[in-house]
Design a protein around this motif. Sequence first.
Motif, PDB file in Angstrom:
ATOM      1  N   HIS A 103      26.945-155.004 -79.311  1.00  0.00           N
ATOM      2  CA  HIS A 103      27.603-155.383 -78.059  1.00  0.00           C
ATOM      3  C   HIS A 103      27.141-156.768 -77.617  1.00  0.00           C
ATOM      4  O   HIS A 103      27.949-157.577 -77.149  1.00  0.00           O
ATOM      5  N   TYR A 143      29.171-159.381 -79.361  1.00  0.00           N
ATOM      6  CA  TYR A 143      30.524-159.541 -78.823  1.00  0.00           C
ATOM      7  C   TYR A 143      30.493-160.398 -77.561  1.00  0.00           C
ATOM      8  O   TYR A 143      31.356-161.255 -77.357  1.00  0.00           O
ATOM      9  N   VAL A 144      29.514-160.160 -76.705  1.00  0.00           N
ATOM     10  CA  VAL A 144      29.388-160.919 -75.464  1.00  0.00           C
ATOM     11  C   VAL A 144      29.154-162.403 -75.768  1.00  0.00           C
ATOM     12  O   VAL A 144      29.835-163.282 -75.220  1.00  0.00           O
ATOM     13  N   ASN A 161      36.363-160.306 -79.814  1.00  0.00           N
ATOM     14  CA  ASN A 161      35.085-160.224 -79.101  1.00  0.00           C
ATOM     15  C   ASN A 161      35.260-159.784 -77.644  1.00  0.00           C
ATOM     16  O   ASN A 161      34.430-159.041 -77.122  1.00  0.00           O
ATOM     17  N   LEU A 194      25.969-158.934 -70.887  1.00  0.00           N
ATOM     18  CA  LEU A 194      25.707-157.625 -71.487  1.00  0.00           C
ATOM     19  C   LEU A 194      25.229-156.682 -70.393  1.00  0.00           C
ATOM     20  O   LEU A 194      24.212-156.944 -69.748  1.00  0.00           O
ATOM     21  N   HIS A 233      33.713-156.344 -76.057  1.00  0.00           N
ATOM     22  CA  HIS A 233      32.951-156.242 -74.803  1.00  0.00           C
ATOM     23  C   HIS A 233      33.581-155.227 -73.856  1.00  0.00           C
ATOM     24  O   HIS A 233      32.891-154.349 -73.323  1.00  0.00           O
ATOM     25  N   ASN A 287      31.943-165.434 -75.034  1.00  0.00           N
ATOM     26  CA  ASN A 287      31.628-166.562 -74.151  1.00  0.00           C
ATOM     27  C   ASN A 287      31.786-167.891 -74.879  1.00  0.00           C
ATOM     28  O   ASN A 287      32.318-168.864 -74.335  1.00  0.00           O
ATOM     29  N   HIS A 314      33.153-151.525 -75.164  1.00  0.00           N
ATOM     30  CA  HIS A 314      31.788-150.999 -75.059  1.00  0.00           C
ATOM     31  C   HIS A 314      31.343-150.846 -73.606  1.00  0.00           C
ATOM     32  O   HIS A 314      30.567-149.943 -73.280  1.00  0.00           O
ATOM     33  N   ASP A 315      31.841-151.705 -72.746  1.00  0.00           N
ATOM     34  CA  ASP A 315      31.527-151.605 -71.327  1.00  0.00           C
ATOM     35  C   ASP A 315      31.982-150.244 -70.786  1.00  0.00           C
ATOM     36  O   ASP A 315      31.314-149.634 -69.939  1.00  0.00           O
TER      37      ASP A 315
END
Length: 222
Positions: A55, A58-59, A91, A28, A95, A63, A98-99
């Motif tokens: 967020h 999602y991370v 997911n 994140l 990520h 993973n 949003h990044d």
Amino acid sequence: MIFARAAAAARESGLAPAMTRAFTSVKLPDLPYHPGALEPYISGAIMELHHGKHHAAYVANFNKAMEQQLEAEHKNDVAKIIALQSAIKFNGGGHVNHDIFWTNLIPHKDYEPPSGELKTLIEAQWKSLDNFQSVFSAQTAAVQGSGWGWLGYNKASGKLEIQTLSNQDPLSVTGLVPLLGIDVWEHAYYLQYKNVRPDYLKAIWNVVNWKNVGERLEAAKK
């Protein structure tokens, strides 16, 4: 073929470790500003939930899905690999999107309008920034359910394009390079704007980081 058989025999006998594909988990990212820095246009409470809960989820889920895929690959479990793809796309897209989104925003005190080639391309295609924002907002407000509005760069044509996508699908699936993404999932605005998505879209232009968008355009053209 002989080497492959020998390697397999060695692994089965315990004389050699099984070879697996490496995966480096994603993390994140920190917000590039304080959660309340985008007020009054986006509240600090929204930003804390959006970044720290949504967020982050999602991370974590990306993973987890990737680790499960590596395990399935090791077991040659094709059915499991296929079953995991929707979670990886959703997911992973969440990520990636949003990044980009966090860097596309900036406190209003630091706001600067588009300049350079970005300004030129916007004005060539939409006549003015105001007209571009109106067209973008109208198309993005019309997204059914949850999704995103994007400004992307088409390398083939050398032009900018507005594109909307559902859920967390990343813009890269269309072949466009993402420059600016606006999240229109309800978690991005509901605490402040309720169900009036157009009000949120009108407000967010006050905190768009056009410098970041321009840098992304420059990188996309290389």
